[in-house]
Design an enzyme around this catalytic site. Sequence first.
Site, mmCIF file in Angstrom:
data_model
loop_
_atom_site.group_PDB
_atom_site.id
_atom_site.type_symbol
_atom_site.label_atom_id
_atom_site.label_comp_id
_atom_site.label_asym_id
_atom_site.label_seq_id
_atom_site.Cartn_x
_atom_site.Cartn_y
_atom_site.Cartn_z
ATOM 1 N N TYR A 111 0.846 -1.178 0.000
ATOM 2 C CA TYR A 111 0.000 0.000 0.000
ATOM 3 C C TYR A 111 0.882 1.229 0.000
ATOM 4 O O TYR A 111 1.731 1.407 0.872
ATOM 5 C CB TYR A 111 -0.942 0.057 1.209
ATOM 6 C CG TYR A 111 -1.738 1.324 1.127
ATOM 7 C CD1 TYR A 111 -2.825 1.397 0.262
ATOM 8 C CD2 TYR A 111 -1.332 2.475 1.763
ATOM 9 C CE1 TYR A 111 -3.503 2.582 0.096
ATOM 10 C CE2 TYR A 111 -2.004 3.658 1.605
ATOM 11 C CZ TYR A 111 -3.086 3.715 0.767
ATOM 12 O OH TYR A 111 -3.742 4.895 0.579
ATOM 13 N N TRP A 113 2.153 4.903 -2.682
ATOM 14 C CA TRP A 113 2.276 5.433 -4.031
ATOM 15 C C TRP A 113 3.484 4.877 -4.769
ATOM 16 O O TRP A 113 3.580 5.018 -5.982
ATOM 17 C CB TRP A 113 2.358 6.958 -3.978
ATOM 18 C CG TRP A 113 1.030 7.618 -3.825
ATOM 19 C CD1 TRP A 113 0.069 7.348 -2.899
ATOM 20 C CD2 TRP A 113 0.518 8.679 -4.620
ATOM 21 N NE1 TRP A 113 -1.012 8.178 -3.061
ATOM 22 C CE2 TRP A 113 -0.756 9.021 -4.116
ATOM 23 C CE3 TRP A 113 1.014 9.405 -5.698
ATOM 24 C CZ2 TRP A 113 -1.539 10.034 -4.664
ATOM 25 C CZ3 TRP A 113 0.244 10.410 -6.238
ATOM 26 C CH2 TRP A 113 -1.030 10.713 -5.728
#
Length: 770
Positions: A111, A113
């Site tokens: 999890y 970016w």
Amino acid sequence: MERRVPVATHWGSFVAVVDSGRLLRLEPRGDDPAPSPIGPGMVAAAEDAARVRHPAVRKGWLDGLPRGREGARGSDAFVEVSWDDALSMVSEELRRVRGQYGDSAVFGGSYGWASAGVFHNAQSQLQRFLALGGGYTDSRNTYSTAALEVILPHVIGGAPWSYQSRMPLWHEIAESCEFVVAFGGLALKNSQINPGGLARHRTRELQQRCRDAGVRFVNVSPIRSDTADFLDAQWVPVVPNTDTALMLAIAHTMLVNGWYDADFLARCCEGFDRFTSYLTGDGDGVVKDARWAAAITGVERDTIIDLSRRLFAQRSLVMVNYAIQRADHGEQPVWMSVVLAAMAGSLGRPGCGWGAGYATMDATGVAPGRRSVVSVPRVENPVTDFIPVARIADTLLEPGSTIDYDGQRLTLPHLRLIYWCGGNPFHHHQDLHRLTRAWQRPETVVVHEAWWNTTAKFADIVLPAATSLERDDFAAGFCDPHLVAMPKVREPVGEARTDHQIFAALSARLGYAREFTQGRSESEWVRHLYERTRADLRDGAVLPDFDDFWHRTLGVELPLLSGPFPGSFEALRADPQRFPLGTPSGRIEIFSAEIDSFGYDDCAGHPMWFEPVEWLRAGLADRYPLHLISNQPASRLHSQYDNGGHSLKSKIHGREPVTINPQDASSRGIESGMIVRVFNDRGSCLAGAILSDAVMPGVLQLSTGAWWDPSRPGRSGTLDRHGNPNTLTGDRGCSRLSQGPSAHSALVDIEVYEGPAETVLAFTPPHLEH
């Protein structure tokens, strides 16, 4: 000799200037009207002391010490090993855990970016690798928008993110809208970023176009700077976590004055009568009027009445930002914002109505979306177990227990091995001391990391990962029509490898290398994904071949999608029978019989005011009288490049800045530039004080993303030297419906720090043995 190479990042496209393999600087592209300063800051971090240069294994894990030993993870030294040994350890652990406990004992934690690029997407690479190996327990939803993702399909139908294509674009707002009320503001700092990469920033100029066209803005937020100065927005300071009460009072004022669109509500909405009974207090005896809300929200009664009148009298748009749903009962302001837009009469009209997440990234409201880009092929996960993303600590601490989630009862699996790649749980998660206790439970934690951040220091096996500047790829940003080549700028530092190289080597040891790589090298994969995207275009759209594309500094453009899109509010308004929404009733569900059937005591069948656990009117405020807003930083993306030049320049005495209203500072003897201690029962952290009346009295603003730096790693309650607000936030789900994070429901206090000088070690590697 200097070499100039185009690069794309989360915060824009740049030109990398390289000399003899050394990165000298990143220069903004000439066609970017608002380049982000975060990108050039990458240079300082490219090969700093915090880089993970070699595979490393935690000494206690290597020596076979019990994993539950207090403080083992986070405080141990590491032993650097060869790649061959590291890969053998990881592959053997995966075999052992799967053979002993089953595939669901492996958690695929990716999890975050990660970094820009279509092929080198950390989540895609990890999930493909784990699925081919037998499967893994996955997470669902995001820390950013979990409450919104769960509630909106119930209210307006469609997939969780389909609302993005159903909102007005900025240019439509400029052309047709008169009045915008932004709950949670429109902070331009957030629009520096885009998940898949970005060619150039457009949000600032599009907002300016709206203002030049005469659109008037209202910023409903505890922070005045949540809108840009050039918007000349009316600031309505609101007690944090009370947006729903304010919206209810606006709705009540509309109702009693007849300022609402009765025709749209009758034809296109479900359950308005049930909702109005709640507004008028028929059930609980509490009338949700402006006087009631003023006592809760701190917003004056006359201001509430004025907002109600203008929303109905003018062509209006109700915006809700993501921050206000990361709180206790975070589903409610999102749901209620849709109801307000439906009542106001502008929903389904050009440039007006409702939207969420404007200015959250340079994508929302900028373009309607582009043709799809071919990504790494997904492999179906054989394991059906999942957890809501923000319930990782619950899962580790209480395996086998059950929780509610969106009408289901979930049994939390027993996770034995965590494989984390492309994210930083010690940034995203709340109550980091609780997470630290939970993090001691698994038998093994494997992490791919480029730097010795907190997650790497709390791992057992750390594999050095190449950065986006150290590999070939191409960028395709969310809603950004541009494809931008990303040639390798420099060689990886030390022995770092790309995630794909690591997983390919592990797949070979585990017996499925051919299935994972499909016989392609990395460069062949990048070419393949681009050429597949090119071949899939229709309607006469043409892209150049890969060799031509690879040498285009400014990239190429994909065709934009055109509406109407599924679930269009315009189509619903025109003919709700012919164009129903994807809800049980086919209409906007002001009352949801489905949610009502769940029987949750913290999320009923229509929007309601639920008092938060922690807010400025709670009893706990006697001890902790300040509300903490842990918003997104201006100097980095989440925790990415906290060690970059731009983030480092923002520090005060090497610590994260905290903004406090002068009234609150004066009563505590705090002056700008002082080191202060922010604290509550969950923990404490040091920060550098900034005094500003842009933050309302009773509120502190401390951005997320400072690498967590506990003075006694692995020990609960220890002081964080660097200023990470999640030392202080509570680890509670928004409600039983979404189980999303509630970071913005946290009470604290602050004082001048008079203790011993604590050296910040966030960017210092652990002790390394060879």
